[in-house]
Scaffold this motif. Structure first.
Motif, short mmCIF file in Angstrom:
data_model
loop_
_atom_site.label_atom_id
_atom_site.label_comp_id
_atom_site.label_asym_id
_atom_site.label_seq_id
_atom_site.Cartn_x
_atom_site.Cartn_y
_atom_site.Cartn_z
N GLN A 164 0.82 -1.21 0.00
CA GLN A 164 0.00 0.00 0.00
C GLN A 164 0.86 1.26 0.00
O GLN A 164 0.55 2.24 -0.69
CB GLN A 164 -0.94 -0.02 1.22
CG GLN A 164 -2.05 -1.03 1.13
CD GLN A 164 -2.83 -1.17 2.44
OE1 GLN A 164 -2.28 -0.99 3.53
NE2 GLN A 164 -4.12 -1.47 2.34
N LEU A 165 1.95 1.23 0.76
CA LEU A 165 2.83 2.40 0.81
C LEU A 165 3.50 2.62 -0.55
O LEU A 165 3.59 3.74 -1.05
CB LEU A 165 3.89 2.22 1.89
CG LEU A 165 4.88 3.38 2.04
CD1 LEU A 165 4.16 4.70 2.32
CD2 LEU A 165 5.89 3.09 3.15
N LEU A 166 3.96 1.53 -1.17
CA LEU A 166 4.59 1.63 -2.49
C LEU A 166 3.59 2.16 -3.52
O LEU A 166 3.92 3.02 -4.34
CB LEU A 166 5.14 0.28 -2.93
CG LEU A 166 5.82 0.24 -4.31
CD1 LEU A 166 7.02 1.18 -4.36
CD2 LEU A 166 6.23 -1.19 -4.67
N THR A 167 2.37 1.66 -3.47
CA THR A 167 1.32 2.12 -4.39
C THR A 167 1.05 3.61 -4.22
O THR A 167 0.88 4.36 -5.19
CB THR A 167 0.03 1.31 -4.18
OG1 THR A 167 0.30 -0.07 -4.37
CG2 THR A 167 -1.05 1.76 -5.15
N LYS A 168 1.05 4.05 -2.97
CA LYS A 168 0.81 5.46 -2.68
C LYS A 168 1.95 6.34 -3.22
O LYS A 168 1.72 7.42 -3.77
CB LYS A 168 0.66 5.64 -1.17
CG LYS A 168 0.04 6.97 -0.74
CD LYS A 168 -0.23 6.96 0.76
CE LYS A 168 -0.86 8.29 1.19
NZ LYS A 168 -1.14 8.30 2.65
N ILE A 169 3.19 5.86 -3.07
CA ILE A 169 4.34 6.60 -3.60
C ILE A 169 4.25 6.70 -5.12
O ILE A 169 4.43 7.77 -5.71
CB ILE A 169 5.66 5.92 -3.19
CG1 ILE A 169 5.88 6.04 -1.67
CG2 ILE A 169 6.84 6.54 -3.93
CD1 ILE A 169 7.05 5.24 -1.15
N LYS A 170 3.96 5.59 -5.76
CA LYS A 170 3.90 5.58 -7.22
C LYS A 170 2.78 6.49 -7.74
O LYS A 170 2.92 7.14 -8.79
CB LYS A 170 3.70 4.15 -7.73
CG LYS A 170 4.94 3.27 -7.57
CD LYS A 170 4.72 1.89 -8.19
CE LYS A 170 5.99 1.06 -8.14
NZ LYS A 170 5.82 -0.27 -8.79
N LEU A 171 1.66 6.54 -7.01
CA LEU A 171 0.55 7.41 -7.40
C LEU A 171 0.98 8.87 -7.35
O LEU A 171 0.69 9.66 -8.26
CB LEU A 171 -0.65 7.18 -6.48
CG LEU A 171 -1.89 8.06 -6.76
CD1 LEU A 171 -2.42 7.80 -8.18
CD2 LEU A 171 -2.98 7.79 -5.72
N ALA A 172 1.71 9.24 -6.29
CA ALA A 172 2.18 10.62 -6.17
C ALA A 172 3.14 10.97 -7.31
O ALA A 172 3.10 12.08 -7.86
CB ALA A 172 2.86 10.82 -4.83
N LEU A 173 3.99 10.01 -7.68
CA LEU A 173 4.93 10.26 -8.78
C LEU A 173 4.20 10.36 -10.11
O LEU A 173 4.54 11.20 -10.96
CB LEU A 173 5.97 9.14 -8.83
CG LEU A 173 6.83 8.92 -7.57
CD1 LEU A 173 7.83 7.81 -7.79
CD2 LEU A 173 7.52 10.20 -7.16
N THR A 174 3.19 9.52 -10.30
CA THR A 174 2.42 9.54 -11.55
C THR A 174 1.68 10.86 -11.71
O THR A 174 1.60 11.42 -12.82
CB THR A 174 1.43 8.37 -11.58
OG1 THR A 174 2.15 7.13 -11.43
CG2 THR A 174 0.65 8.35 -12.88
N GLU A 175 1.13 11.35 -10.64
CA GLU A 175 0.39 12.62 -10.69
C GLU A 175 1.31 13.82 -10.86
O GLU A 175 0.85 14.92 -11.20
CB GLU A 175 -0.46 12.78 -9.43
CG GLU A 175 -1.59 11.76 -9.34
CD GLU A 175 -2.38 11.89 -8.05
OE1 GLU A 175 -1.88 12.59 -7.13
OE2 GLU A 175 -3.47 11.31 -7.96
N GLY A 176 2.62 13.63 -10.63
CA GLY A 176 3.59 14.69 -10.90
C GLY A 176 3.69 15.76 -9.85
O GLY A 176 4.25 16.84 -10.12
N ASN A 177 3.19 15.52 -8.63
CA ASN A 177 3.22 16.58 -7.63
C ASN A 177 4.05 16.22 -6.39
O ASN A 177 4.01 16.91 -5.39
CB ASN A 177 1.80 16.93 -7.19
CG ASN A 177 1.05 15.72 -6.65
OD1 ASN A 177 1.65 14.69 -6.36
ND2 ASN A 177 -0.27 15.85 -6.54
N PHE A 178 4.81 15.13 -6.46
CA PHE A 178 5.60 14.73 -5.30
C PHE A 178 6.63 15.82 -4.96
O PHE A 178 6.79 16.19 -3.79
CB PHE A 178 6.30 13.40 -5.56
CG PHE A 178 7.18 12.92 -4.43
CD1 PHE A 178 6.61 12.48 -3.24
CD2 PHE A 178 8.56 12.93 -4.54
CE1 PHE A 178 7.41 12.06 -2.18
CE2 PHE A 178 9.38 12.51 -3.49
CZ PHE A 178 8.79 12.08 -2.32
#
Length: 627
Positions: free
Chosen positions: A129-143
């Motif tokens: 779940q944590l990895l998925t959350k990190i990847k989502l932030a990177l995909t959205e481009g706002n990390f």
């Protein structure tokens, strides 16, 4: 790769070159020699008197840059050419995985980044779940944008590549991935990375060692080449060079060498290659005899790491190349057998850096006992940072340093990368004789504290020209041999043997600023310039630096006229002044005027005047065969 070895008969698989032979070990009833096998024998690397041995396996089992002393490193405690490589697919969100979930959660407790305006971590999240959350932030481009102020506050170190990508487009996925990899610092890795040690005898347990059957090795002193057959789509070749050039005293004396890697992508997909070199700081070390009371020069090293100091060093040259590395020194107030400075690092094409094809990073300081984990992180992420995770640092811990380069190769592309290394250990201290090595005379305008840096900045821009001169002289010697041998295969073998004989001269010699030149016969029989052996061995010095051979002959001429009426014994009676002699020839005056001496001393019982030698100069010793 330019300036490759032009010819040699010394080439084969490392596995075969280092396999035990048929020779019987030279063990006598009265003496057991230091073990010498194909596995711990290799080519001398570094200028004359400043060398370590590099084997076809990639190990460095001994070194001789402490004047006159042979340091046994068969335990592989340290490696002066400790290289690692990884091959990975291009960085992408899909390839990211968490290296250690527990460590990542601990890290985030100190640096709590946000995702969608909420803390990234909460106790209920699983690793997936944590990895998925990190990847989502990177995909959205706002990390990056969401945590930008926090990154500044935490002084997060971003690589030059990440900085360039942020300037270009801070929201694109590639930028986000690089930012995340830099921020998480080894906790978020590329799952496709295949990591290897390029030393077949590596003792690491977490990084697989290359197999000796996967290495092709060839040598023609002062050059050696490795061809590594480890990856299907990317070829890796390595060239090792010491600056030993016929007729050039300055270059021959310098404590510098370099390793050039050529990387070629033969596949159909973009690949990322990471090369890492790690180096332990041995400054402050002392040596002790490995076999007390035995007449040899074999010793072990004892590290004494006190106030070791590591700093990043960079410079550019010729408007197109850039060097990035680390300077190792010590501020210890105590005397040692290894002092001075060491500089090592990477120089590459500036355009490749600007095009984001290569990224060079360094970690100046790390504890040596954490070395393997940090190397592995570097191989799996393609970078390191300068942060020293020191905990409670007392300045009594052994330190290492790491330099790292990540190379992005498109299909069909190649890239050349060079690692250079200066090991400035200038002290000569043999009993009462205190002097400095020959190369010091060429850098008198530089203080001891910045001499290593001066050498690096002086020689690195000349490397291509130096290599060209080496190859030209190798070819010139071969042409002479071909004109003097009817059998051209014999000419090839002779030329290879003659060039490689120079390796012995480089690793067994002590050469000081006044051109006193001492050649140690061997580790088991450590006499300098033993006249019988030196007579035959001096041909290599006559070829390389005839002026220096003349200096040696002057020392012998002075010794012939020397007198010393001191009565002494030798052989087994040297430490038995009252024992009954079986023959009176084992006792006599130390030196008789007009007699030719056997040697110019030894490293452990040394006469600073260099006039009478270790064995008796009484006209009773004759080994020289002039017939």
């Amino acid at each position: 790769m330019n300036n490759q070895i032009p010819y040699t008969t010394f080439n084969d698989k490392s596995q075969k070159l280092c396999a035990p032979g048929n020779a019987v070990e030279f063990i006598q009833p009265w003496y057991t020699p230091i073990s010498t096998t194909p596995e711990n024998t290799g080519i001398a690397v570094g200028g004359i008197g400043n060398t370590f041995t590099l084997t076809p396996l990639g190990s460095t089992p001994n070194f001789s840059f402490i004047p006159g002393i042979f340091i046994d490193n068969n335990s592989n405690e340290f490696n002066f050419n400790d290289f690692y490589v990884s091959l990975a697919d291009a960085n992408s969100i899909e390839n990211l995985v968490i290296r250690n979930f527990t460590e990542l959660k601990h890290f985030l407790s100190f640096y709590p980044v946000s995702c969608q305006n909420a803390p990234l971590l909460n106790d209920s999240l699983s690793e997936l779940q944590l990895l998925t959350k990190i990847k989502l932030a990177l995909t959205e481009g706002n990390f990056y944008s969401e945590n930008k102020e926090a990154f500044k506050r935490w002084n997060v170190e971003f690589s030059e590549k990440s900085k360039a990508l942020l300037t270009s487009d801070e929201t694109c996925p590639l930028t986000q991935v690089n930012v995340a990899v830099d921020f998480f610092n080894g906790l978020l890795i590329n799952s496709s990375a295949q990591s290897l040690s390029l030393t077949a005898t590596s003792s690491h347990t977490k990084i697989t060692a290359i197999e000796s059957a996967s290495i092709d090795f060839k040598a023609l002193y002062p050059m050696a080449e490795f061809d590594y057959h480890v990856f299907e789509t990317v070829s890796i070749k390595r060239k090792v060079v010491s600056p030993v050039v016929k007729g050039d005293k300055k270059l021959c004396s310098l404590p510098i060498h370099w390793n050039e890697f050529e990387l070629i992508n033969n596949g159909e997909q973009e690949k990322t290659v990471t090369l890492v070199q790690s180096l332990k700081n041995l400054l402050g070390s002392t040596y002790h005899k490995s076999r007390p009371s035995v007449q040899d020069s074999a010793c072990y090293l004892s590290q004494n790491p006190i106030k070791q100091k590591h700093v990043k060093h960079q410079f550019s040259y010729q408007s197109e190349r850039a060097f990035t590395g680390v300077c190792l020194s010590s501020e210890s107030p105590y005397a040692s057998d290894i002092d001075g400075d060491v500089v090592f690092g990477i120089d590459v094409d500036q355009q490749a850096i600007e095009a984001n094809k290569v990224t060079v990073t360094v970690k100046p300081s790390l504890y040596s006992n954490t070395e393997e984990d940090i190397i592995l992180d570097a191989l799996q992420t393609g970078r390191v940072n300068a942060h020293f995770d020191s905990g409670i640092y007392t300045a009594r811990e052994a330190l290492s340093a790491i330099v790292c380069i990540q190379v992005v190769l498109k299909p069909g592309e190649s890239q050349s990368v060079r690692f250079s290394q200066v090991m400035d250990h200038s002290k000569i201290h043999l009993q009462d004789w205190l002097s400095e090595k020959a190369y010091v005379q060429y850098y008198r305008d530089h203080s001891k504290q910045n001499r290593a840096v001066a050498m690096m900045e002086d020689i690195v821009p000349q490397i291509d020209a130096i290599e060209g001169r080496i190859v030209e002289r190798q070819n010139g010697f071969y042409e002479i041999a071909k004109n003097n041998f009817k059998d051209q295969q014999k000419a090839l073998k002779f030329s290879t043997m003659a060039m490689n004989t120079l390796s012995f001269l480089a690793e067994s010699s002590v050469w000081n600023v006044e051109d006193k030149f001492l050649v140690k016969e061997c580790v088991d029989y450590p006499f300098f310039n033993s006249l019988d052996v030196y007579f035959y061995g001096s041909y290599s010095l006559l070829y390389l630096l005839p002026e220096i051979d003349g200096c040696v002959m002057k020392e012998f001429a002075k010794a012939i006229l020397a007198e010393d009426s001191t009565l002494r014994r030798f052989w087994e009676y040297e430490d038995k002044p009252n024992a009954q002699l079986i023959d009176p020839k084992f006792e006599g005056v130390r030196a008789i005027r007009g007699a030719v001496i056997h040697d110019l001393g030894d490293p452990l019982i040394f006469n600073p005047m260099l006039t009478v030698g270790t064995m008796l100069k009484n006209g009773k010793i004759s080994h020289l065969n002039l017939s």
